[in-house]
Design a protein around this motif. Structure first.
Motif, mmCIF file in Angstrom:
data_model
loop_
_atom_site.group_PDB
_atom_site.id
_atom_site.type_symbol
_atom_site.label_atom_id
_atom_site.label_comp_id
_atom_site.label_asym_id
_atom_site.label_seq_id
_atom_site.Cartn_x
_atom_site.Cartn_y
_atom_site.Cartn_z
ATOM 1 N N THR A 122 0.761 15.476 1.849
ATOM 2 C CA THR A 122 0.454 15.915 0.491
ATOM 3 C C THR A 122 0.911 17.358 0.321
ATOM 4 O O THR A 122 0.748 18.191 1.219
ATOM 5 N N GLY A 123 1.491 17.642 -0.836
ATOM 6 C CA GLY A 123 1.912 19.002 -1.118
ATOM 7 C C GLY A 123 0.856 19.813 -1.817
ATOM 8 O O GLY A 123 0.941 21.035 -1.892
ATOM 9 N N ALA A 124 -0.155 19.166 -2.337
ATOM 10 C CA ALA A 124 -1.259 19.825 -3.043
ATOM 11 C C ALA A 124 -2.518 19.042 -2.728
ATOM 12 O O ALA A 124 -2.457 17.914 -2.218
ATOM 13 N N PRO A 125 -3.689 19.629 -2.975
ATOM 14 C CA PRO A 125 -4.936 18.875 -2.750
ATOM 15 C C PRO A 125 -4.908 17.531 -3.457
ATOM 16 O O PRO A 125 -4.680 17.451 -4.662
ATOM 17 N N LEU A 126 -5.124 16.469 -2.685
ATOM 18 C CA LEU A 126 -5.032 15.112 -3.223
ATOM 19 C C LEU A 126 -6.354 14.699 -3.839
ATOM 20 O O LEU A 126 -7.425 14.972 -3.290
ATOM 21 N N ASP A 127 -6.271 14.053 -4.982
ATOM 22 C CA ASP A 127 -7.458 13.523 -5.632
ATOM 23 C C ASP A 127 -7.934 12.309 -4.846
ATOM 24 O O ASP A 127 -7.320 11.239 -4.891
ATOM 25 N N GLU A 128 -9.033 12.491 -4.087
ATOM 26 C CA GLU A 128 -9.518 11.402 -3.235
ATOM 27 C C GLU A 128 -10.021 10.222 -4.053
ATOM 28 O O GLU A 128 -10.020 9.096 -3.577
ATOM 29 N N ALA A 140 -9.238 4.601 -5.189
ATOM 30 C CA ALA A 140 -8.966 3.508 -6.131
ATOM 31 C C ALA A 140 -7.788 2.658 -5.647
ATOM 32 O O ALA A 140 -7.818 1.422 -5.732
ATOM 33 N N VAL A 141 -6.741 3.312 -5.146
ATOM 34 C CA VAL A 141 -5.587 2.573 -4.619
ATOM 35 C C VAL A 141 -6.002 1.735 -3.415
ATOM 36 O O VAL A 141 -5.636 0.563 -3.290
ATOM 37 N N TRP A 142 -6.778 2.343 -2.530
ATOM 38 C CA TRP A 142 -7.221 1.613 -1.340
ATOM 39 C C TRP A 142 -8.075 0.404 -1.723
ATOM 40 O O TRP A 142 -7.907 -0.686 -1.158
ATOM 41 N N SER A 143 -8.990 0.580 -2.646
ATOM 42 C CA SER A 143 -9.872 -0.517 -3.055
ATOM 43 C C SER A 143 -9.079 -1.653 -3.710
ATOM 44 O O SER A 143 -9.478 -2.818 -3.614
ATOM 45 N N ARG A 144 -7.983 -1.309 -4.348
ATOM 46 C CA ARG A 144 -7.171 -2.357 -4.977
ATOM 47 C C ARG A 144 -6.501 -3.236 -3.931
ATOM 48 O O ARG A 144 -6.321 -4.441 -4.145
ATOM 49 N N HIS A 145 -6.149 -2.665 -2.768
ATOM 50 C CA HIS A 145 -5.460 -3.437 -1.728
ATOM 51 C C HIS A 145 -6.425 -3.993 -0.685
ATOM 52 O O HIS A 145 -6.184 -5.069 -0.138
ATOM 53 N N PHE A 146 -7.527 -3.252 -0.431
ATOM 54 C CA PHE A 146 -8.510 -3.698 0.568
ATOM 55 C C PHE A 146 -9.906 -3.554 -0.038
ATOM 56 O O PHE A 146 -10.645 -2.618 0.291
ATOM 57 N N LEU A 177 0.832 -1.205 0.000
ATOM 58 C CA LEU A 177 0.000 0.000 0.000
ATOM 59 C C LEU A 177 0.862 1.249 0.000
ATOM 60 O O LEU A 177 0.584 2.210 -0.732
ATOM 61 N N ARG A 178 1.941 1.265 0.777
ATOM 62 C CA ARG A 178 2.810 2.440 0.827
ATOM 63 C C ARG A 178 3.443 2.714 -0.519
ATOM 64 O O ARG A 178 3.537 3.873 -0.953
ATOM 65 N N GLN A 179 3.879 1.688 -1.190
ATOM 66 C CA GLN A 179 4.488 1.892 -2.504
ATOM 67 C C GLN A 179 3.479 2.451 -3.504
ATOM 68 O O GLN A 179 3.806 3.317 -4.324
#
Length: 805
Positions: free
Chosen positions: A639-645, A650-656, A486-488
């Motif tokens: 985050t250095g700028a507003p993050l696209d939630e 999508a990343v979270w759903s791929r891992h969990f 997940l971190r990567q």
């Protein structure tokens, strides 16, 4: 009192619109505050009306007694007491365990919740369906809770999720488990002990409760409830529970200082449901807040009534000839009393209606501010309370004008020799005026004190930068491999500057681990935070000495703050680098371990302002390639700028894929311990605004009375060539003396109460006397505005009219 009296009362109110507005406005605001707070307290105290004999329903309550700590009652119970009480044949029926868990809900038929969301699920023993009087609309709640593959849902949940109430035998997924709806129960009221929308058997796999949790003696993750058997008392059950804990096997595992010299490791009691409302840390805070606010509301109500009485007295003195003519024409004392009651009753009735409307409009906001259910203002208890307040207000407002009417001598009034209030009347009015001003100053100064402390909390230096930090709480059982993957993935998202692992969200106050660091002969009690080496760079913390290198499997490494270094006897941060200390964690079964200090950092404000500053220690975790399997934890993301939630989801759903995104903004999470203080500040500010308004009305009434009394004097001064300030000199001096008397009362009292409030904070604002100075200045401005109209009216008096009166 007749209909004609009401018509006369209406005309009198219409003839003096400003007097009427001053009286009605203050009384309506005060009645709204009293009605709203009284209803909130009643809603909090009264159990659900469906519960049978709530005084006989008891919660087995636990209070820790760890050395060096002052604990509150938890309103929770180790589940081990369930079996222990059963085996001891405790005088309880319907004994059952209860806890609430968060689970991801998915419907097995397409619907509004098809994508899944996290819901609150109550896990309970079947006996609690009888104890808590769960009323089945469909199916049988007791039968559903007796089976591990069934779930009971509320009627509101069924309609919202499926669009209908007929949902028996529908499958739903809770986490990784699929259950069948076995019952639909009536939606509970906000006062019911069960507030979850889904209920499962306590031993159901969907509850996810481990055997260790069910049998532990010192885990407070739920509750144990029961009904007192006939003839049994709560004290009897509490004594039995205490003896069971004292004889439990866990006592032998405790450190010696926990039980030395007959010391109790913890305390037990049986708490009746009817007494639970204001127990525990949160309940006590709510009780203190509600009591203080109710006292302020009663004070506002008294001040508003004084305003109305003063204005009623002024109006009566202005109508002496009219009253004298009525008495000369044969009006009886009863009819004159009826007229006074009609005028007071119409005024109180209008104020009550307006106050009821204001209370109804403000109820949602007030309930949200106090974290309480929204009260039913328009219910029969609320209407009866409003009627009672209106009745009392009518009697209070009518009493003084009726007394003045009774003692009025018609012959003297008709001859132009108008009566006054006697010797006691002016002094009584001055006393009330001073009390009004002092009370308003007290409330306003306290409001400024609370605001100043809240401003200090929001602006204090933390020692790290929470802005731009997000926190992801990993699901229970997450492995090292899953965490690293997940971190990567997260570091590849645009705008992500870095990630770090912590065991919990630092500074939130949700989890606290304490330990004792020892470097003979020095000792230091510290708060320990397990983190990885990336934490300090992510939080923008620069070391004072040493290197923030990862830990190894060979030796535990610690990073301590400057307070811990001083407490352990090192004169400079550099002296601590490379030194070994013994770490003894607080808790059961904790063995001492040796750690090496690798860095010293500045103190980070991870405790809230009510807690004393404790030294901090950060236990560095081994890097992923050296660490074993690690359970759960929190990933912090900068985050250095507003993050696209959407990308993050999508990343979270791929891992969990089975878990909702548990995203929190650290800046918002850090404010959680201060939510109650900020809400209290808004409520006290509202009381201050009401006090200012009522004080303004009171000063308006007082200045009207003073102009009435000194009309001849002002005119005579003007006829002898006095200027405006000279003509109004005595009037101004009398008002100034009243304001001085009120200040003498309000300033020291507000100072003492303000210091008492600030005494609850370890980190407090240095406000000095500024709250009192600003409150006094604000009230003087209000007093000047309130007196302005009557001062102009006094200067515009026609000599012939004043001398005739």
């Amino acid at each position: 009192m007749s209909f004609l009296d009401l018509r006369v009362a209406r005309r009198q109110m219409a003839a003096a619109p400003l007097h009427t507005l001053a009286s009605l406005g203050g009384l309506a605001l005060a009645l709204a505050a009293c009605l709203l707070l009284a209803t909130l307290i009643a809603e909090r105290l009264l159990p659900d009306r469906l519960l049978q004999d709530p005084d006989r329903i008891v919660l087995i309550d636990f209070k820790g007694n760890m050395p060096g700590r002052q604990e509150d009652w938890f309103l929770r119970t180790p589940f081990a007491f369930h079996d222990a009480l059963q085996q001891a044949h405790a005088p309880l029926t319907d004994l059952g365990r209860y806890t609430e868990v968060r689970r991801t809900l998915r419907l097995n038929e397409r619907g509004p919740l098809d994508e899944g969301r996290e819901v609150r699920v109550a896990a309970m023993d079947p006996a609690l369906a009888r104890l808590f009087a769960l009323r089945s609309v469909q199916g049988d709640a007791l039968a559903a809770l007796s089976r591990p593959d069934r779930v009971a849902v509320t009627e509101a949940f069924a309609r919202r999720s499926f669009g209908r109430a007929e949902v028996l035998d529908q499958p739903v997924s809770l986490g990784r488990h699929t259950l069948t709806i076995g019952a639909v129960v009536a939606s509970p009221s906000p006062r019911h002990p069960v507030q979850a929308e889904l209920m499962v058997n306590f031993d159901s796999p969907a509850a996810g409760l481990s055997q260790e949790l069910k049998t532990a003696w010192f885990f407070m993750n739920g509750q144990v409830w029961g009904r007192l058997a006939p003839g049994a008392s709560a004290a009897q059950v509490g004594t039995l529970a205490q003896s069971l804990l004292d004889r439990s096997p866990v006592i032998a595992q405790l450190p010696p200082d926990w039980v030395a010299d007959g010391r109790k490791a913890a305390f037990m009691r049986a708490l009746p449901l009817s007494e639970r409302a204001f127990e525990g840390r949160v309940g006590q805070t709510q009780r203190q807040v509600l009591t203080a606010l109710m006292g302020a509301a009663v004070l506002l109500c008294v001040l508003a009534l004084v305003n109305a009485v003063n204005l009623g007295g002024v109006r009566m003195l202005q109508r002496q000839r009219e009253i004298a003519i009525r008495k000369s024409l044969g009006a009886s004392p009863a009819s004159l009393l009826g007229l006074s009651l009609a005028e007071a009753g119409l005024q109180a009735l209008l104020a009550g209606g307006l106050g009821l409307l204001l209370a109804w409009l403000l109820a949602p906001w007030m309930a949200d501010a106090l974290e309480l259910p929204v009260p039913e203002i328009a219910s029969w208890p609320g209407l009866l309370l409003c009627g009672g307040l209106v009745g009392l207000s009518t009697l209070a407002i009518a009493a003084y004008p009726a007394w003045l009417t009774w003692r009025l001598r018609s012959a003297e009034a008709l001859q132009g020799r108008l009566a006054g209030e006697g010797r006691s009347g002016p002094w009584l009015r001055r006393l009330f005026g001073g009390l009004q001003f002092g009370s308003a100053l007290l409330v306003l100064a306290l409001s400024l004190t609370v605001w100043g402390q809240n401003h200090h909390v929001l602006g204090r230096e933390l020692g790290y930068q929470p802005e731009g930090l997000l926190a992801l709480t990993l699901p229970a059982g997450t492995t090292r491999t899953q965490q690293q993957a997940l971190r990567q993935s997260l570091t590849q998202l645009p705008g992500v500057q870095g990630t770090a692992w912590t065991e919990w969200i630092l500074g939130s106050g949700r989890e606290v681990q304490e330990a004792l660091l020892e470097r003979p002969p020095q000792q230091a009690a510290v708060r320990v935070q397990p983190v990885d080496a990336d934490f300090f760079e992510l939080y923008q913390v620069r070391p004072l000495a040493g290197r923030l290198e990862p830990a190894s499997t060979a030796e535990q490494r610690l990073v301590i703050d400057s307070l811990a270094a001083q407490a352990l006897g090192w004169a400079a941060p550099q002296d601590a680098i490379g030194q070994r200390v013994q770490e003894q964690a607080r808790g059961l079964g904790q063995l001492p371990q040796y750690s090496r200090v690798v860095a010293v950092v500045p103190h980070l404000a991870l405790e809230n302002t009510r807690e004393a500053r404790l030294p901090q220690a950060f236990r560095l975790q081994a890097p992923p390639e050296q660490a074993g399997e690690r359970e759960a934890g929190v990933l912090s993301i900068r985050t250095g700028a507003p993050l696209d939630e959407a990308s993050l989801k999508a990343v979270w759903s791929r891992h969990f894929p089975q878990q909702p995104l548990p995203l929190e903004r650290l800046a918002d999470t850090l404010m959680e311990p201060y939510t109650q203080d900020l809400r209290l500040g808004r409520l006290v500010a509202l009381c201050a605004v009401l006090a200012l308004a009522i004080a303004g009305f009171g000063i308006y009434a007082l200045s009207a009375h003073l102009v009435q009394r000194h009309a001849r004097e002002i005119v005579l001064r003007k006829l002898h060539g006095a200027g405006p300030w000279q003509a109004l000199g005595r009037l101004g001096r009398e008002m100034a003396l009243l304001l001085l008397a009120g200040s003498t009362l309000g300033v020291p009292l507000s100072w003492m109460l303000g210091q008492l409030y600030l005494g609850g904070f370890a980190d407090r604002a240095a406000l000095g006397a500024w709250p009192q100075v600003l409150a006094l200045a604000g009230l003087l401005a209000v007093a000047a505005l309130a007196c302005l109209r009557h001062a102009r009216q006094a200067m515009a008096l026609k000599p012939i009219a004043a001398l005739r009166g």
